[in-house]
Enzyme design. Structure first.
Site, PDB file in Angstrom:
ATOM      1  N   TYR A  44       0.813  -1.219   0.000  1.00 50.92           N
ATOM      2  CA  TYR A  44       0.000   0.000   0.000  1.00 50.92           C
ATOM      3  C   TYR A  44       0.845   1.267   0.000  1.00 50.92           C
ATOM      4  O   TYR A  44       0.366   2.332  -0.351  1.00 50.92           O
ATOM      5  CB  TYR A  44      -0.968   0.009   1.190  1.00 50.92           C
ATOM      6  CG  TYR A  44      -0.354  -0.360   2.521  1.00 50.92           C
ATOM      7  CD1 TYR A  44       0.427   0.535   3.226  1.00 50.92           C
ATOM      8  CD2 TYR A  44      -0.569  -1.625   3.061  1.00 50.92           C
ATOM      9  CE1 TYR A  44       0.980   0.190   4.446  1.00 50.92           C
ATOM     10  CE2 TYR A  44      -0.024  -1.977   4.289  1.00 50.92           C
ATOM     11  CZ  TYR A  44       0.761  -1.074   4.979  1.00 50.92           C
ATOM     12  OH  TYR A  44       1.322  -1.409   6.183  1.00 50.92           O
ATOM     13  N   GLY A  47       1.104   3.574  -3.092  1.00 53.08           N
ATOM     14  CA  GLY A  47       0.034   4.518  -3.433  1.00 53.08           C
ATOM     15  C   GLY A  47      -0.368   5.409  -2.281  1.00 53.08           C
ATOM     16  O   GLY A  47      -1.280   6.220  -2.399  1.00 53.08           O
ATOM     17  N   HIS A  48       0.307   5.276  -1.141  1.00 53.41           N
ATOM     18  CA  HIS A  48      -0.121   6.049   0.040  1.00 53.41           C
ATOM     19  C   HIS A  48       1.121   6.413   0.870  1.00 53.41           C
ATOM     20  O   HIS A  48       1.347   5.826   1.924  1.00 53.41           O
ATOM     21  CB  HIS A  48      -1.093   5.214   0.869  1.00 53.41           C
ATOM     22  CG  HIS A  48      -1.905   6.016   1.851  1.00 53.41           C
ATOM     23  ND1 HIS A  48      -1.426   6.433   3.056  1.00 53.41           N
ATOM     24  CD2 HIS A  48      -3.179   6.464   1.788  1.00 53.41           C
ATOM     25  CE1 HIS A  48      -2.363   7.092   3.709  1.00 53.41           C
ATOM     26  NE2 HIS A  48      -3.430   7.133   2.958  1.00 53.41           N
ATOM     27  N   PHE A  49       1.898   7.398   0.456  1.00 51.79           N
ATOM     28  CA  PHE A  49       1.672   8.139  -0.776  1.00 51.79           C
ATOM     29  C   PHE A  49       2.923   7.966  -1.618  1.00 51.79           C
ATOM     30  O   PHE A  49       3.977   7.639  -1.057  1.00 51.79           O
ATOM     31  CB  PHE A  49       1.428   9.625  -0.477  1.00 51.79           C
ATOM     32  CG  PHE A  49       0.154   9.834   0.344  1.00 51.79           C
ATOM     33  CD1 PHE A  49      -1.065  10.010  -0.279  1.00 51.79           C
ATOM     34  CD2 PHE A  49       0.209   9.856   1.715  1.00 51.79           C
ATOM     35  CE1 PHE A  49      -2.228  10.233   0.473  1.00 51.79           C
ATOM     36  CE2 PHE A  49      -0.948  10.054   2.463  1.00 51.79           C
ATOM     37  CZ  PHE A  49      -2.170  10.240   1.829  1.00 51.79           C
ATOM     38  N   VAL A  54       3.094   6.695   4.173  1.00 47.44           N
ATOM     39  CA  VAL A  54       2.395   6.776   5.452  1.00 47.44           C
ATOM     40  C   VAL A  54       1.404   5.615   5.503  1.00 47.44           C
ATOM     41  O   VAL A  54       0.664   5.396   4.539  1.00 47.44           O
ATOM     42  CB  VAL A  54       1.631   8.114   5.590  1.00 47.44           C
ATOM     43  CG1 VAL A  54       0.817   8.131   6.880  1.00 47.44           C
ATOM     44  CG2 VAL A  54       2.583   9.287   5.553  1.00 47.44           C
TER      45      VAL A  54
END
Lengths: 143, 133
Positions: A44, A47-49, A54
């Site tokens: 994840y 894409g975050h971020f 985070v």
């Protein structure tokens, strides 16, 4: 203490959604402490971020839910989170952090249960929430 | 990192939820959302973890604030309540509406109620507080 091979035998989750590395202590129907080592290789984070990894708040909630599930012995049943209340996110969780999550039972009646969960990094609270589960038959959940 | 670090980033794959803008004004917005069989977050057997719906509502609220107030720096401060109707798993091939209602702004905080709706049935809803700094 439950290590990862023990956890494989208990939780149905697998990559990319197995969010528990170890159960540190467990007292069924009362309190459980588990940990998740957060690394930059978590999928994840891309894409975050993209330029500032985070841990998504909902992934902290998911980690709470998985660790909290160890509190209950419900043979033939699988627990689903049906509600989350009073979730607060106080600090960011970033790669390199070790998330320690303590969950305690608020109430457990039949197929419904509610827990309190507190997540800490370096002994500081990063998030807290109250989660409710509904336990359904495994066969029913696979339909 | 200190606690006041504010993000000036937007989500991308695999954390970007599929939400399309339909209509929005200053206090409420309506969006559409759908789910695909090959979404990365689907577990074996097609099960979508509840956290995905939680993230979808949160991102839609952010999208609404950006639509109504312009680009901003923001993060999720709290989820006051969130609930999921398990019947949603019988309807994942449909297009849902996501409705956002701004409850109040106080200081840098936005408090809004978000719901995932299909045929007038609410399958998932929550009250979210975002910080815009």
């Amino acid at each position: 203490m439950l290590k990862i091979r023990d956890i494989y035998g208990i939780l149905p989750h697998r990559f990319p959604f197995l969010m528990v590395d170890r159960i540190v202590s467990l007292e069924k129907e009362n309190k459980v402490v588990g940990l998740k080592n957060v690394t930059v290789n978590e999928p994840y984070f891309q894409g975050h971020f993209p330029d500032e990894p985070v841990m998504p708040a909902v992934m902290i909630i998911e980690t709470m839910a998985q660790i909290g599930g160890f509190l209950f012995d419900m043979p033939g049943k699988r627990g689903f989170v049906i509600s989350v209340n009073k979730a607060k996110f106080k600090r960011m969780v970033i790669p390199g952090d070790q998330l320690i999550i303590e969950c305690s039972v608020v109430v457990h009646l039949g197929n419904k249960a509610t827990i309190n969960a507190v997540a800490k990094v370096d002994d500081k609270v990063v998030a807290s929430a109250e989660l409710a589960y509904n336990f359904v038959d495994v066969n029913e959940s696979d339909e | 990192m200190n606690d006041t670090t504010i993000l000036n980033q937007t989500q991308s794959y695999p954390m970007k939820m599929s939400v399309s803008d339909v209509d929005a004004d200053a206090t409420k917005g309506e969006f559409t959302a759908n789910f695909s069989a090959d979404d990365y977050y689907r577990e074996e057997g097609g099960f979508i973890p509840p956290l995905v719906f939680m993230e979808l509502l949160g991102q839609t609220a952010e999208k609404f604030y950006i639509t109504s107030d312009g680009e901003c720096k923001r993060y999720l401060a709290s989820i006051e309540d969130f609930s999921l109707n398990e019947d949603i798993y019988d309807n994942l091939d449909r297009d849902f509406s996501v409705k956002v209602n701004l409850i109040e702004k106080f200081g840098k905080l936005y408090r809004g109620h978000v719901s995932l709706v299909l045929d007038n049935t609410v399958y998932c809803e929550g009250t979210y507080v975002h910080c815009n700094a």
